[in-house]
Design a protein around this motif. Sequence first.
Motif, short mmCIF file in Angstrom:
data_model
loop_
_atom_site.label_atom_id
_atom_site.label_comp_id
_atom_site.label_asym_id
_atom_site.label_seq_id
_atom_site.Cartn_x
_atom_site.Cartn_y
_atom_site.Cartn_z
N GLU A 135 9.55 -42.42 -3.85
CA GLU A 135 10.66 -42.72 -3.02
C GLU A 135 11.15 -42.15 -3.82
O GLU A 135 11.28 -43.04 -5.40
CB GLU A 135 11.17 -43.91 -2.43
CG GLU A 135 10.14 -44.26 -1.10
CD GLU A 135 10.89 -43.68 -0.39
OE1 GLU A 135 12.05 -43.87 0.03
OE2 GLU A 135 10.34 -43.49 0.84
N LEU A 136 12.29 -41.09 -3.85
CA LEU A 136 12.87 -40.45 -5.21
C LEU A 136 14.83 -41.40 -5.00
O LEU A 136 14.89 -41.09 -4.22
CB LEU A 136 12.79 -39.58 -5.16
CG LEU A 136 11.44 -38.23 -5.70
CD1 LEU A 136 11.52 -36.83 -5.65
CD2 LEU A 136 11.22 -39.21 -7.10
N GLU A 137 14.90 -41.76 -6.18
CA GLU A 137 16.39 -42.06 -5.87
C GLU A 137 17.53 -40.74 -5.71
O GLU A 137 17.29 -39.51 -5.64
CB GLU A 137 17.29 -42.72 -7.64
CG GLU A 137 18.46 -43.08 -7.44
CD GLU A 137 18.85 -43.90 -8.90
OE1 GLU A 137 19.85 -44.45 -8.86
OE2 GLU A 137 18.05 -43.63 -10.09
N GLY B 165 7.88 -32.26 -0.22
CA GLY B 165 8.06 -33.10 -1.46
C GLY B 165 8.25 -32.79 -2.30
O GLY B 165 8.66 -33.45 -2.96
N ILE B 166 7.28 -31.16 -3.21
CA ILE B 166 8.26 -31.21 -3.91
C ILE B 166 9.05 -30.74 -4.49
O ILE B 166 9.70 -30.88 -6.13
CB ILE B 166 6.52 -29.63 -4.53
CG1 ILE B 166 5.05 -30.43 -4.30
CG2 ILE B 166 6.65 -29.01 -5.66
CD1 ILE B 166 3.76 -29.28 -3.75
N ARG B 167 9.42 -29.67 -3.55
CA ARG B 167 10.76 -29.36 -3.59
C ARG B 167 11.82 -30.93 -4.13
O ARG B 167 12.59 -30.20 -5.49
CB ARG B 167 11.48 -28.64 -2.63
CG ARG B 167 12.66 -28.70 -3.03
CD ARG B 167 13.92 -28.60 -1.28
NE ARG B 167 13.48 -29.33 -0.26
CZ ARG B 167 14.32 -30.13 -0.15
NH1 ARG B 167 15.44 -30.32 -1.61
NH2 ARG B 167 14.71 -31.41 0.44
N LYS B 168 11.14 -31.72 -3.92
CA LYS B 168 12.71 -33.49 -4.44
C LYS B 168 12.17 -33.55 -6.08
O LYS B 168 12.98 -33.21 -6.31
CB LYS B 168 12.64 -34.15 -3.34
CG LYS B 168 12.95 -33.86 -1.62
CD LYS B 168 12.59 -34.86 -0.85
CE LYS B 168 13.50 -34.78 0.62
NZ LYS B 168 13.15 -35.72 1.21
N ASP C 13 26.21 -38.73 -14.86
CA ASP C 13 24.54 -39.54 -14.51
C ASP C 13 25.19 -40.14 -12.39
O ASP C 13 23.98 -39.81 -11.58
CB ASP C 13 24.67 -40.43 -15.00
CG ASP C 13 22.93 -41.01 -14.50
OD1 ASP C 13 22.82 -41.48 -13.38
OD2 ASP C 13 21.96 -40.95 -15.22
N LYS C 14 26.66 -40.89 -12.29
CA LYS C 14 26.43 -41.36 -11.26
C LYS C 14 26.97 -39.48 -10.57
O LYS C 14 26.73 -39.69 -9.31
CB LYS C 14 28.18 -42.09 -11.65
CG LYS C 14 28.34 -42.67 -10.20
CD LYS C 14 29.91 -43.77 -10.03
CE LYS C 14 30.30 -43.98 -8.73
NZ LYS C 14 31.08 -44.68 -8.93
N SER C 15 27.65 -38.92 -10.43
CA SER C 15 28.42 -37.84 -10.34
C SER C 15 27.33 -37.02 -9.82
O SER C 15 27.11 -36.31 -8.56
CB SER C 15 29.53 -37.21 -10.19
OG SER C 15 29.41 -36.61 -11.61
N SER C 16 26.56 -36.80 -10.64
CA SER C 16 25.59 -35.64 -10.39
C SER C 16 24.42 -36.45 -9.41
O SER C 16 23.40 -35.48 -8.57
CB SER C 16 24.46 -35.44 -11.86
OG SER C 16 23.95 -37.07 -12.18
N LEU C 17 24.53 -38.20 -9.86
CA LEU C 17 23.42 -38.47 -8.27
C LEU C 17 23.70 -38.45 -7.02
O LEU C 17 23.22 -38.25 -6.26
CB LEU C 17 23.17 -40.15 -8.68
CG LEU C 17 22.01 -40.73 -7.57
CD1 LEU C 17 20.99 -40.12 -7.83
CD2 LEU C 17 22.37 -42.32 -8.46
#
Length: 509
Positions: A159-161, A172-175, A493-497
Amino acid sequence: MQLDILEKSIYELITETSTNLPKDVRRAIKKAKAAENAGTRAAMSLDTITNNIQMADDNVSPICQDTGLPTFKIKTPIGVNQLEIKEAIKRAIVKATKDAKLRPNSVDSLTGENSGDNLGAGVPVMKFEQWEEDYIEMKLILKGGGCENKNIQYSLPTELEGLGRAGRDLDGIRKCILHSVYQAQGQGCSAGFIGVGIGGDRSSGYDLAKEQLFRSVEDTNPHADLAKLEDYIVEKANTLGIGTMGFGGEATLLGCKIGVMHRIPASFYVSVAYNCWAYRRMAININPTTGDIMEWHYQEGEKIEFKEEKTDDSTQKVVELQAPITEEQIRALQVGDVVSITGRMYTGRDAIHHHLMSHDAPVDLNGQIIYHCGPVMQKDEQGDWHVRAAGPTTSIREEPYQGDIMKKFGIRAVIGKGGMGPKTLAALSEHGGVYLNAIGGAAQYYADCIKGVDGVDLMEFGIPEAMWHLRVEKFTAVVTMDSHGNSLHADVDKSSLEKLSAYKDRVFN
């Protein structure tokens, strides 16, 4: 083989790798600079970066003060004595360190003692392979600690943030690869390059990822799906708004190279080797009989010179600071302000911060500036020290200590790169302090701002970790964390997420 000639050839390889960025990397940086919006912090950073590249080339001095852990990959014909090559590499490493082409970076993991010559158990890294060609191929990469620390390995599924489930397939690799760029932020000295290894085990996956960093920035992956994925990653990473040094902007990633190998059924690793903009890798072909250099790699195309290319920043407001600094001066600063420092600053990295938690400072630090920097230093015949390279190190490593030390000793400003965390931000607000972001990797630019070395303390920690007393003029940095609770790093960090989350839907089947 004539070993003295071989040693000279290896020394030339080390010097060229440390001081002269390859042509393909220069072209990528020029392209990024042309795409950046004028007058922004990112544009200013790219000005500094290109200025630094030219200075390092002209001075034959390290591009970045962190010359990393030298990693050699050598292919030899049948019958060539690899033991002799190992000894020649070691002798060349020692000489390059003495001549300030490399920073002494080899530290005993148990005692913390610096060997002083870049030799030690497992250092430098030398990986040999035999091949059918009739010449020796020797590759070298100098990958600094800031970007090395942003390497990351994923075990699928995971699972990725921001991106959700990454499965055991190309999507999945892309992510995972997109997430690796997000998590690096500015701490890896973006805009950067990444090598990716799909498959293998924990160690071979990372080795495959680092091997990709020896590919040309401009090549095309022979595997059609991976070629599409490489282009996709560079395109989408540059929409995240992380930008150069994590200041925001258009250039976050300059290259992505992906390799694949088989794996065992139970394991599926995606390993990412992150490299900063100071992409120092070079290779030569060597005559196995004479030891002479036959050919240099990465010589295709135009070599970009970065002379007289500075953008117009005449309207930019600059705040002049001179230590000791008052709390009132610090409280007047806001995130985004550009400061120019003249006077004294003191270097302090991991060993210094750990030491100051339980010891008195060797000097009065009240109102002073700490610079997160491990410089390349050289002593002349008269015994005087000179700074040969002095860019900032990644600051987040000092997060456990920084706020406490600032309050304990009255320090008003710290300079580093990549920003710091919530503990330091709270201390800046409580105490009246500020975090200043210098341009990572710009070791020649900042060395030029240092006009003298007035002293040094705690040399028992080794040259990079000692506390150097530096006299500076017009040392420029950007306020990225202020005394009012604001952090540019947290905002980016917030905006890029949020932007990363736009790519959670499937793209590759």
